[in-house]
Design a protein around this motif. Sequence first.
Motif, PDB file in Angstrom:
ATOM      1  N   PRO A  80       0.847  -1.355  -0.021  1.00 34.08           N
ATOM      2  CA  PRO A  80       0.007   0.164   0.044  1.00 34.08           C
ATOM      3  C   PRO A  80       0.805   1.213   0.146  1.00 34.08           C
ATOM      4  CG  PRO A  80      -1.022  -1.578   1.380  1.00 34.08           C
ATOM      5  CD  PRO A  80       0.392  -2.092   1.127  1.00 34.08           C
ATOM      6  N   GLU A  81       2.064   1.262   0.668  1.00 34.42           N
ATOM      7  CA  GLU A  81       2.961   2.556   0.811  1.00 34.42           C
ATOM      8  C   GLU A  81       3.535   2.560  -0.682  1.00 34.42           C
ATOM      9  OE1 GLU A  81       3.043  -0.221   2.968  1.00 34.42           O
ATOM     10  OE2 GLU A  81       2.947   0.710   4.913  1.00 34.42           O
ATOM     11  N   GLY A  82       3.728   1.589  -1.191  1.00 35.21           N
ATOM     12  CA  GLY A  82       4.370   1.571  -2.672  1.00 35.21           C
ATOM     13  C   GLY A  82       3.242   2.420  -3.580  1.00 35.21           C
ATOM     14  N   ARG A  83       2.166   1.842  -3.304  1.00 31.18           N
ATOM     15  CA  ARG A  83       1.009   2.136  -4.521  1.00 31.18           C
ATOM     16  C   ARG A  83       0.918   3.572  -4.180  1.00 31.18           C
ATOM     17  NH1 ARG A  83      -2.003  -0.632  -7.464  1.00 31.18           N
ATOM     18  NH2 ARG A  83      -1.560  -2.470  -6.417  1.00 31.18           N
ATOM     19  N   ALA A  84       0.920   4.084  -2.881  1.00 34.82           N
ATOM     20  CA  ALA A  84       0.599   5.655  -2.672  1.00 34.82           C
ATOM     21  C   ALA A  84       2.161   6.358  -3.231  1.00 34.82           C
ATOM     22  CB  ALA A  84       0.517   5.693  -0.969  1.00 34.82           C
ATOM     23  N   ALA A  85       3.087   5.762  -2.932  1.00 35.41           N
ATOM     24  CA  ALA A  85       4.183   6.690  -3.694  1.00 35.41           C
ATOM     25  C   ALA A  85       4.427   6.732  -4.987  1.00 35.41           C
ATOM     26  CB  ALA A  85       5.575   5.598  -3.255  1.00 35.41           C
ATOM     27  N   VAL A  86       3.860   5.709  -5.954  1.00 38.79           N
ATOM     28  CA  VAL A  86       3.710   6.110  -7.218  1.00 38.79           C
ATOM     29  C   VAL A  86       2.557   7.057  -7.466  1.00 38.79           C
ATOM     30  CG1 VAL A  86       2.765   4.641  -9.461  1.00 38.79           C
ATOM     31  CG2 VAL A  86       4.484   3.593  -7.745  1.00 38.79           C
ATOM     32  N   GLU A  87       1.357   6.808  -6.815  1.00 42.63           N
ATOM     33  CA  GLU A  87       0.359   7.921  -7.096  1.00 42.63           C
ATOM     34  C   GLU A  87       0.881   9.208  -6.711  1.00 42.63           C
ATOM     35  OE1 GLU A  87      -3.089   6.199  -4.948  1.00 42.63           O
ATOM     36  OE2 GLU A  87      -3.364   4.740  -6.184  1.00 42.63           O
ATOM     37  N   ASN A  88       1.347   9.374  -5.727  1.00 41.27           N
ATOM     38  CA  ASN A  88       2.172  10.684  -5.073  1.00 41.27           C
ATOM     39  C   ASN A  88       3.019  11.092  -6.147  1.00 41.27           C
ATOM     40  OD1 ASN A  88       0.328  11.138  -2.987  1.00 41.27           O
ATOM     41  ND2 ASN A  88       1.940  10.157  -1.825  1.00 41.27           N
ATOM     42  N   TYR A  89       3.983  10.549  -6.725  1.00 42.21           N
ATOM     43  CA  TYR A  89       5.018  10.522  -7.870  1.00 42.21           C
ATOM     44  C   TYR A  89       4.386  11.329  -8.981  1.00 42.21           C
ATOM     45  CZ  TYR A  89       8.397  10.136 -11.334  1.00 42.21           C
ATOM     46  OH  TYR A  89       9.305  10.635 -12.389  1.00 42.21           O
ATOM     47  N   TRP A  90       3.361  10.577  -9.629  1.00 40.85           N
ATOM     48  CA  TRP A  90       2.834  10.985 -10.826  1.00 40.85           C
ATOM     49  C   TRP A  90       1.819  12.204 -10.582  1.00 40.85           C
ATOM     50  CZ3 TRP A  90       4.874   9.759 -14.830  1.00 40.85           C
ATOM     51  CH2 TRP A  90       5.432   8.587 -14.787  1.00 40.85           C
ATOM     52  N   LYS A  91       1.123  12.401  -9.502  1.00 43.60           N
ATOM     53  CA  LYS A  91       0.595  13.548  -8.982  1.00 43.60           C
ATOM     54  C   LYS A  91       1.228  14.941  -9.043  1.00 43.60           C
ATOM     55  CE  LYS A  91      -2.653  12.463  -6.201  1.00 43.60           C
ATOM     56  NZ  LYS A  91      -3.451  11.945  -4.852  1.00 43.60           N
ATOM     57  N   ASN A  92       2.600  14.748  -8.246  1.00 38.90           N
ATOM     58  CA  ASN A  92       3.462  15.814  -8.084  1.00 38.90           C
ATOM     59  C   ASN A  92       4.160  16.241  -9.301  1.00 38.90           C
ATOM     60  OD1 ASN A  92       3.104  16.034  -5.239  1.00 38.90           O
ATOM     61  ND2 ASN A  92       4.746  14.756  -4.690  1.00 38.90           N
ATOM     62  N   LEU A  93       4.545  15.079 -10.239  1.00 40.54           N
ATOM     63  CA  LEU A  93       4.979  15.361 -11.686  1.00 40.54           C
ATOM     64  C   LEU A  93       4.093  16.219 -12.520  1.00 40.54           C
ATOM     65  CD1 LEU A  93       7.587  14.714 -12.617  1.00 40.54           C
ATOM     66  CD2 LEU A  93       6.762  12.753 -13.718  1.00 40.54           C
ATOM     67  N   ASP A  94       2.908  15.946 -12.428  1.00 39.22           N
ATOM     68  CA  ASP A  94       1.803  16.433 -13.339  1.00 39.22           C
ATOM     69  C   ASP A  94       1.552  17.833 -12.832  1.00 39.22           C
ATOM     70  OD1 ASP A  94       1.172  14.240 -14.905  1.00 39.22           O
ATOM     71  OD2 ASP A  94      -0.512  13.751 -13.665  1.00 39.22           O
ATOM     72  N   ARG A  95       1.385  18.138 -11.438  1.00 38.77           N
ATOM     73  CA  ARG A  95       1.543  19.307 -10.897  1.00 38.77           C
ATOM     74  C   ARG A  95       2.619  20.307 -11.366  1.00 38.77           C
ATOM     75  NH1 ARG A  95       3.551  21.308  -6.922  1.00 38.77           N
ATOM     76  NH2 ARG A  95       4.185  19.146  -5.817  1.00 38.77           N
ATOM     77  N   ILE A  96       3.778  19.796 -11.468  1.00 36.04           N
ATOM     78  CA  ILE A  96       5.054  20.469 -11.504  1.00 36.04           C
ATOM     79  C   ILE A  96       5.187  20.916 -13.025  1.00 36.04           C
ATOM     80  CG2 ILE A  96       7.419  20.569 -11.685  1.00 36.04           C
ATOM     81  CD1 ILE A  96       7.245  18.613  -9.172  1.00 36.04           C
ATOM     82  N   ARG A  97       4.671  20.120 -13.847  1.00 37.60           N
ATOM     83  CA  ARG A  97       4.484  20.061 -15.335  1.00 37.60           C
ATOM     84  C   ARG A  97       3.556  21.047 -15.491  1.00 37.60           C
ATOM     85  NH1 ARG A  97       1.183  19.543 -18.725  1.00 37.60           N
ATOM     86  NH2 ARG A  97      -0.310  18.227 -17.641  1.00 37.60           N
ATOM     87  N   SER A  98       2.428  21.272 -14.850  1.00 39.69           N
ATOM     88  CA  SER A  98       1.324  22.208 -15.233  1.00 39.69           C
ATOM     89  C   SER A  98       1.959  23.710 -14.862  1.00 39.69           C
ATOM     90  CB  SER A  98       0.217  21.899 -14.311  1.00 39.69           C
ATOM     91  OG  SER A  98      -0.635  22.796 -14.369  1.00 39.69           O
ATOM     92  N   GLU A  99       2.477  23.742 -13.585  1.00 36.87           N
ATOM     93  CA  GLU A  99       3.385  25.005 -13.162  1.00 36.87           C
ATOM     94  C   GLU A  99       4.170  25.388 -14.209  1.00 36.87           C
ATOM     95  OE1 GLU A  99       4.581  24.696  -9.125  1.00 36.87           O
ATOM     96  OE2 GLU A  99       2.745  23.871  -8.390  1.00 36.87           O
ATOM     97  N   ILE A 100       5.084  24.556 -14.570  1.00 36.47           N
ATOM     98  CA  ILE A 100       6.180  25.096 -15.778  1.00 36.47           C
ATOM     99  C   ILE A 100       5.308  25.554 -17.057  1.00 36.47           C
ATOM    100  CG2 ILE A 100       7.959  24.041 -17.105  1.00 36.47           C
ATOM    101  CD1 ILE A 100       8.816  22.388 -14.908  1.00 36.47           C
ATOM    102  N   GLU A 101       4.302  24.813 -17.404  1.00 37.47           N
ATOM    103  CA  GLU A 101       3.648  25.322 -18.790  1.00 37.47           C
ATOM    104  C   GLU A 101       3.202  26.681 -18.333  1.00 37.47           C
ATOM    105  OE1 GLU A 101       3.241  24.261 -21.541  1.00 37.47           O
ATOM    106  OE2 GLU A 101       4.442  22.746 -21.198  1.00 37.47           O
ATOM    107  N   ASN A 102       2.618  26.811 -17.148  1.00 35.70           N
ATOM    108  CA  ASN A 102       1.852  27.985 -16.809  1.00 35.70           C
ATOM    109  C   ASN A 102       3.120  29.256 -16.881  1.00 35.70           C
ATOM    110  OD1 ASN A 102      -0.678  27.263 -16.530  1.00 35.70           O
ATOM    111  ND2 ASN A 102      -0.499  26.980 -14.391  1.00 35.70           N
ATOM    112  N   LEU A 103       4.182  29.008 -16.641  1.00 37.28           N
ATOM    113  CA  LEU A 103       5.213  30.093 -16.511  1.00 37.28           C
ATOM    114  C   LEU A 103       5.601  30.183 -18.236  1.00 37.28           C
ATOM    115  CD1 LEU A 103       7.860  28.433 -14.118  1.00 37.28           C
ATOM    116  CD2 LEU A 103       6.341  30.623 -13.853  1.00 37.28           C
ATOM    117  N   LYS A 104       5.169  29.666 -18.821  1.00 40.35           N
ATOM    118  CA  LYS A 104       5.415  29.815 -20.538  1.00 40.35           C
ATOM    119  C   LYS A 104       4.324  30.944 -20.828  1.00 40.35           C
ATOM    120  CE  LYS A 104       7.123  25.362 -21.765  1.00 40.35           C
ATOM    121  NZ  LYS A 104       6.968  24.219 -22.592  1.00 40.35           N
ATOM    122  N   ASN A 105       3.207  30.743 -20.340  1.00 38.87           N
ATOM    123  CA  ASN A 105       2.169  31.840 -20.994  1.00 38.87           C
ATOM    124  C   ASN A 105       2.220  33.182 -20.288  1.00 38.87           C
ATOM    125  OD1 ASN A 105       1.298  29.630 -22.365  1.00 38.87           O
ATOM    126  ND2 ASN A 105       0.078  28.870 -20.426  1.00 38.87           N
TER     127      ASN A 105
END
Length: 105
Positions: A80-105
Amino acid sequence: MPFKELARIDKLVHEPARLAILNALAACHVAEFLFLQELTGLTKGNLSCHLSKLEKANLVSIDKHFVRKKIPQTTVRITPEGRAAVENYWKNLDRIRSEIENLKN
């Protein structure tokens, strides 16, 4: 700043081989060692080393047993900890990617 957050992303999960292992395990209930080896393209030693690191962090559990009392078999499952780590990883990466995209605009 998203770039600082990117530098602080979970390196245990972010490492490509471990990310592949965790995502493969998140997609199934249990996987046999040789199946994971074939799926990831890692050598036995390399896969074993990455699995040991993931097991030490309690992200996967490893079971070694014998089939018909003769054939050794190693199975791996995500915790369960591993599953949460993977989900958090992708969530954080998506959020960071979105923030970087917003900086471009």
